[in-house]
Design a protein around this motif. Structure first.
Motif, PDB file in Angstrom:
ATOM      1  N   GLN A   1       0.829  -1.222   0.000  1.00  0.00           N
ATOM      2  CA  GLN A   1       0.000   0.000   0.000  1.00  0.00           C
ATOM      3  C   GLN A   1       0.858   1.265   0.000  1.00  0.00           C
ATOM      4  O   GLN A   1       0.591   2.216   0.746  1.00  0.00           O
ATOM      5  N   PHE A   2       1.856   1.265  -0.826  1.00  0.00           N
ATOM      6  CA  PHE A   2       2.787   2.407  -0.789  1.00  0.00           C
ATOM      7  C   PHE A   2       2.150   3.675  -1.374  1.00  0.00           C
ATOM      8  O   PHE A   2       2.491   4.778  -0.969  1.00  0.00           O
ATOM      9  N   ARG A   3       1.229   3.467  -2.276  1.00  0.00           N
ATOM     10  CA  ARG A   3       0.517   4.634  -2.812  1.00  0.00           C
ATOM     11  C   ARG A   3      -0.169   5.386  -1.674  1.00  0.00           C
ATOM     12  O   ARG A   3      -0.074   6.605  -1.557  1.00  0.00           O
TER      13      ARG A   3
ATOM     14  N   ASN B   1       2.279   7.211   0.524  1.00  0.00           N
ATOM     15  CA  ASN B   1       2.655   8.497  -0.090  1.00  0.00           C
ATOM     16  C   ASN B   1       1.568   9.545   0.122  1.00  0.00           C
ATOM     17  O   ASN B   1       1.855  10.700   0.436  1.00  0.00           O
TER      18      ASN B   1
ATOM     19  N   ASP C   1       9.896   8.861  -0.214  1.00  0.00           N
ATOM     20  CA  ASP C   1      11.299   8.721  -0.643  1.00  0.00           C
ATOM     21  C   ASP C   1      12.176   8.309   0.538  1.00  0.00           C
ATOM     22  O   ASP C   1      13.033   7.420   0.417  1.00  0.00           O
TER      23      ASP C   1
ATOM     24  N   ARG D   1      17.261  -2.078  -6.248  1.00  0.00           N
ATOM     25  CA  ARG D   1      15.890  -1.535  -6.383  1.00  0.00           C
ATOM     26  C   ARG D   1      15.523  -1.629  -7.856  1.00  0.00           C
ATOM     27  O   ARG D   1      16.232  -1.095  -8.715  1.00  0.00           O
TER      28      ARG D   1
ATOM     29  N   GLU E   1       8.483   0.869  -5.646  1.00  0.00           N
ATOM     30  CA  GLU E   1       8.670   0.373  -4.267  1.00  0.00           C
ATOM     31  C   GLU E   1       9.033  -1.104  -4.275  1.00  0.00           C
ATOM     32  O   GLU E   1       8.773  -1.838  -3.337  1.00  0.00           O
TER      33      GLU E   1
ATOM     34  N   LYS F   1       0.702 -11.016  -2.101  1.00  0.00           N
ATOM     35  CA  LYS F   1      -0.140  -9.815  -2.163  1.00  0.00           C
ATOM     36  C   LYS F   1      -1.614 -10.206  -2.089  1.00  0.00           C
ATOM     37  O   LYS F   1      -2.404  -9.615  -1.348  1.00  0.00           O
TER      38      LYS F   1
ATOM     39  N   ARG G   1      -1.119  -9.545   1.819  1.00  0.00           N
ATOM     40  CA  ARG G   1       0.087  -8.709   2.003  1.00  0.00           C
ATOM     41  C   ARG G   1       0.763  -8.995   3.354  1.00  0.00           C
ATOM     42  O   ARG G   1       0.328  -9.854   4.094  1.00  0.00           O
TER      43      ARG G   1
HETATM   44  N1  LIG Z   1       7.814   8.355  -2.758  1.00  0.00           N
HETATM   45  C1  LIG Z   1       7.987   7.645  -3.856  1.00  0.00           C
HETATM   46  N2  LIG Z   1       6.947   6.929  -4.334  1.00  0.00           N
HETATM   47  C2  LIG Z   1       7.145   6.175  -5.422  1.00  0.00           C
HETATM   48  C3  LIG Z   1       8.369   6.099  -6.076  1.00  0.00           C
HETATM   49  N3  LIG Z   1       8.228   5.260  -7.129  1.00  0.00           N
HETATM   50  C4  LIG Z   1       6.960   4.845  -7.133  1.00  0.00           C
HETATM   51  N4  LIG Z   1       6.284   5.366  -6.086  1.00  0.00           N
HETATM   52  C5  LIG Z   1       4.891   5.239  -5.726  1.00  0.00           C
HETATM   53  O1  LIG Z   1       4.628   3.918  -5.251  1.00  0.00           O
HETATM   54  C6  LIG Z   1       3.239   3.677  -5.427  1.00  0.00           C
HETATM   55  C7  LIG Z   1       3.016   2.260  -5.895  1.00  0.00           C
HETATM   56  O2  LIG Z   1       1.629   2.081  -5.950  1.00  0.00           O
HETATM   57  P1  LIG Z   1       0.980   0.701  -6.379  1.00  0.00           P
HETATM   58  O3  LIG Z   1       1.727   0.141  -7.565  1.00  0.00           O
HETATM   59  O4  LIG Z   1      -0.462   0.941  -6.525  1.00  0.00           O
HETATM   60  O5  LIG Z   1       1.288  -0.247  -5.188  1.00  0.00           O
HETATM   61  P2  LIG Z   1       0.854  -0.156  -3.691  1.00  0.00           P
HETATM   62  O6  LIG Z   1       0.091   1.070  -3.390  1.00  0.00           O
HETATM   63  O7  LIG Z   1       2.080  -0.373  -2.863  1.00  0.00           O
HETATM   64  O8  LIG Z   1      -0.110  -1.355  -3.527  1.00  0.00           O
HETATM   65  P3  LIG Z   1       0.303  -2.918  -3.391  1.00  0.00           P
HETATM   66  O9  LIG Z   1       1.634  -3.068  -4.039  1.00  0.00           O
HETATM   67  O10 LIG Z   1      -0.762  -3.626  -4.067  1.00  0.00           O
HETATM   68  O11 LIG Z   1       0.367  -3.152  -1.930  1.00  0.00           O
HETATM   69  C8  LIG Z   1       2.710   4.704  -6.418  1.00  0.00           C
HETATM   70  O12 LIG Z   1       1.905   5.619  -5.749  1.00  0.00           O
HETATM   71  C9  LIG Z   1       3.979   5.385  -6.913  1.00  0.00           C
HETATM   72  O13 LIG Z   1       3.768   6.742  -7.188  1.00  0.00           O
HETATM   73  C10 LIG Z   1       9.455   6.859  -5.551  1.00  0.00           C
HETATM   74  O14 LIG Z   1      10.576   6.854  -6.056  1.00  0.00           O
HETATM   75  N5  LIG Z   1       9.207   7.617  -4.447  1.00  0.00           N
END
Ligand SMILES: Nc1nc2c(ncn2[C@@H]2O[C@H](COP(=O)(O)OP(=O)(O)OP(=O)(O)O)[C@@H](O)[C@H]2O)c(=O)[nH]1
Length: 329
Positions: A205-207, A210, A219, A242, A246, A318, A322
């Motif tokens: 859930q990195f989105r 953020n 970051d 990497r 994420e 996932k 997760r």
């Molecule tokens: N801060 C930051 N965010 C990043 C970077 N690269 C990608 N992201 C963010 O990582 C998020 C990945 O979102 P998703 O692919 O939907 O994955 P997720 O939200 O982690 O969901 P799941 O993987 O299903 O758990 C997106 O919002 C990208 O914008 C980066 O270099 N820095």
């Protein structure tokens, strides 16, 4: 209060001064005669002789001449100058008159002049507006050029990053290095009939992370995760990288499935304990991991097949909810 016009005053004063001088010329000798006679009478002397009268006449004459000279120098001359000054002032035209005849044309001229000045001000304003519009247009053009230049720069930066071997955000190896290492280590493991474990790690859930904490915090979290991976896997043969976003990988030569699983599980706990980004987050950052291991007992046809097996295990982790580690079949 005088009813005479101020214009008549200097001429009249000049005439009066002339008349005053005439009167003084007549009056002073007479007064002197009277004064001298009174003086003689007060002395009470004999009847005057012709010589005495002649002497008195000379005396009166001299006295009168002296008096007239003094009056001329001290009184009449300054008064004449004053009168001449008044006449000179009168001859200077007045800038503004209050008489009805001159006022109306002057007012018209003034209004005309004001009208012209307003017109000039309007023209100048219009010119300035035109210049401002031109400036605005140039500014928009330059902004567009700047946007284009930034886009080009970003594309170049990405291209450069793909040529480089280090991930710019985290400082660990990038995908390019990982691809080379995977091919190399897979061949080595095949050749030596050794072990090779491969883990693909993806933050959960990195989105949302953020969105909650901001991209900068995101970051920083990615950097912390990279640092943790580098600390946990620091044998010469280990490689952490990497892949982008994420997603991370750990390539562990010499590790079988069980050994790698143990290390990765403890790493998962450590990551959870990080409490990113500032320790106050209620929801800890978690990671899902897919693990595959090649061994003589469980060989893979290619490095690509090993990577695919780890990816599939991650997919399962996932979808299973997760925050877990899933092993490739
Ligand atoms: N801060 C930051 N965010 C990043 C970077 N690269 C990608 N992201 C963010 O990582 C998020 C990945 O979102 P998703 O692919 O939907 O994955 P997720 O939200 O982690 O969901 P799941 O993987 O299903 O758990 C997106 O919002 C990208 O914008 C980066 O270099 N820095």
């Amino acid at each position: 209060m005088s009813t005479e016009s101020p214009d008549e005053l200097p001429g009249r004063e000049t005439r009066r001064l002339g008349s005053l001088r005439l009167r003084l010329t007549l009056a002073l000798p007479l007064l002197n005669v009277l004064a001298v006679a009174a003086f003689e009478w007060s002395l009470g002397g004999d009847a005057p002789t012709p010589e005495g009268l002649a002497r008195l006449a000379w005396l009166v004459l001299l006295l009168s001449a002296a008096q007239l000279l003094l009056v001329e120098l001290w009184m009449l001359r300054p008064l004449r100058r004053l009168a001449a000054g008044c006449e000179a002032m009168e001859s200077v035209p007045m800038p503004l008159t209050t008489d009805g005849e001159g006022a109306a044309p002057r007012l018209a001229v003034e209004l005309d002049r004001i009208g012209h000045a307003m017109q000039r001000a309007r023209d100048s304003l219009w010119q300035q507006e035109q210049a401002a519009r031109e400036l605005q247009r140039e500014l928009t053009e330059q902004r567009q050029q700047l946007d284009q230049a930034q886009a080009t720069l970003e594309a170049n930066r990405r291209e450069l990053a793909s040529l480089e071997r280090v991930d710019t955000l985290t400082g660990i190896a990038n995908q390019r290095v990982f691809d080379e290492a995977l091919r190399r280590e897979f061949k080595r493991a095949q050749r030596q009939r050794g072990l090779l474990a491969l883990a693909v790690l993806d933050l959960d859930q990195f989105r949302q992370f953020n969105e909650t904490h901001g991209r900068e915090a995101g970051d920083a979290a990615l950097q912390r995760v990279a640092a943790l991976l580098s600390t946990r896997f620091k044998r010469d043969t280990d490689l952490v990288a990497r892949l982008g976003g994420e997603e991370f990988v750990a390539l562990l030569p010499g590790f079988g499935m069980a050994e790698a699983q143990g290390v990765l599980e403890s790493l998962r706990e450590e990551l959870r304990a990080l409490r990113l980004p500032d320790g106050s987050s209620e929801q800890p950052l978690t990671v899902s991991i897919g693990l595959a291991a090649a061994s003589p007992a469980h060989p893979y046809l290619s490095a690509q097949a090993l990577l695919q097996a780890a990816d599939e295990a991650l997919y399962i982790a996932k979808h299973a909810g997760r925050d877990r580690l899933s092993l490739a079949a």
